[in-house]
Design a protein around this motif. Structure first.
Motif, mmCIF file in Angstrom:
data_model
loop_
_atom_site.group_PDB
_atom_site.id
_atom_site.type_symbol
_atom_site.label_atom_id
_atom_site.label_comp_id
_atom_site.label_asym_id
_atom_site.label_seq_id
_atom_site.Cartn_x
_atom_site.Cartn_y
_atom_site.Cartn_z
ATOM 1 N N GLN A 34 5.525 -1.949 -8.518
ATOM 2 C CA GLN A 34 5.150 -2.726 -9.551
ATOM 3 C C GLN A 34 4.630 -4.185 -8.985
ATOM 4 O O GLN A 34 5.177 -4.491 -8.061
ATOM 5 N N ASN A 36 4.315 -7.742 -10.738
ATOM 6 C CA ASN A 36 4.775 -8.427 -12.153
ATOM 7 C C ASN A 36 4.440 -9.754 -12.001
ATOM 8 O O ASN A 36 4.583 -10.690 -11.107
ATOM 9 N N ARG A 55 2.856 -6.320 -16.344
ATOM 10 C CA ARG A 55 3.346 -5.737 -15.207
ATOM 11 C C ARG A 55 2.269 -4.487 -14.944
ATOM 12 O O ARG A 55 1.922 -3.654 -16.008
ATOM 13 N N THR A 57 1.856 -1.139 -13.036
ATOM 14 C CA THR A 57 2.577 -0.113 -12.454
ATOM 15 C C THR A 57 1.813 0.999 -11.743
ATOM 16 O O THR A 57 0.820 1.594 -12.313
#
Length: 176
Positions: A34, A36, A55, A57
């Motif tokens: 991830q 963030n 986020r 991913t």
């Protein structure tokens, strides 16, 4: 809206915790990477009881990518962190960041982490390994379906309660 009841377990050994979970019958449900982006409020108002996060991913198994914008409304009850999450999919980190900046909401920090997730007794366990600049030590986040499960799960894993916290990653960073 999704509701999370969560705690973090600090000072974990990644391999030991994974082994404990697996030996209890936990099922590995995900392994992802991830990025963030955390946006912290600068003033008073309804936004002051939470934060925004973008986020991005990438699932390890498929390389599939997903980007989400989440507002996390944070509450603490009985030493447990309760988040009301409002999430929507977006298609560009850059464009969403620009929109937020034009609204006067600036990026507090960006962090990257590896997350290995398990499910045990219908609870979710995320072992998080952040980049060293964001947070140097791995920890495990446990999301509970209800607060009555907390003591049972902590006992099952033999976790010393001194290592259990309701702090957010931002608060943990501030403690460093």
């Amino acid at each position: 809206m999704q509701r999370e009841i969560e705690v973090k377990v600090l000072n974990i050994d990644i391999e030991e915790m994974a082994h404990k979970l697996e030996s209890l019958g936990a099922v590995k449900i995900n392994h992802e990477f991830q990025k963030n982006y955390t946006f912290i409020p600068q003033g008073e108002g309804s936004f002051s009881d939470g934060y925004l996060r973008i986020r991005e991913t990438t699932k390890k198994s498929t390389e599939e990518k997903e980007i989400e914008l989440t507002f996390k409304e944070v509450k603490t009850v009985d030493d447990v962190r309760i988040n009301n999450e409002y999430t929507t999919k977006i298609d560009s980190v850059t464009m969403m960041t620009r929109i937020l900046e034009h609204m006067g909401i600036e990026l507090e920090y960006k962090g990257e982490k590896e997350r290995i997730s398990y499910r045990y007794k219908n609870q979710r366990f995320d072992i998080d390994i952040w980049d060293k600049d964001t947070y140097p030590d791995p920890y495990m986040e446990i999301e509970f379906s209800n607060q009555s499960k907390i003591d049972e799960i902590i006992d099952d894993l033999g976790i010393d309660r001194v290592n259990v916290t309701n702090k957010s990653i931002t608060e943990l960073r501030e403690d460093l």
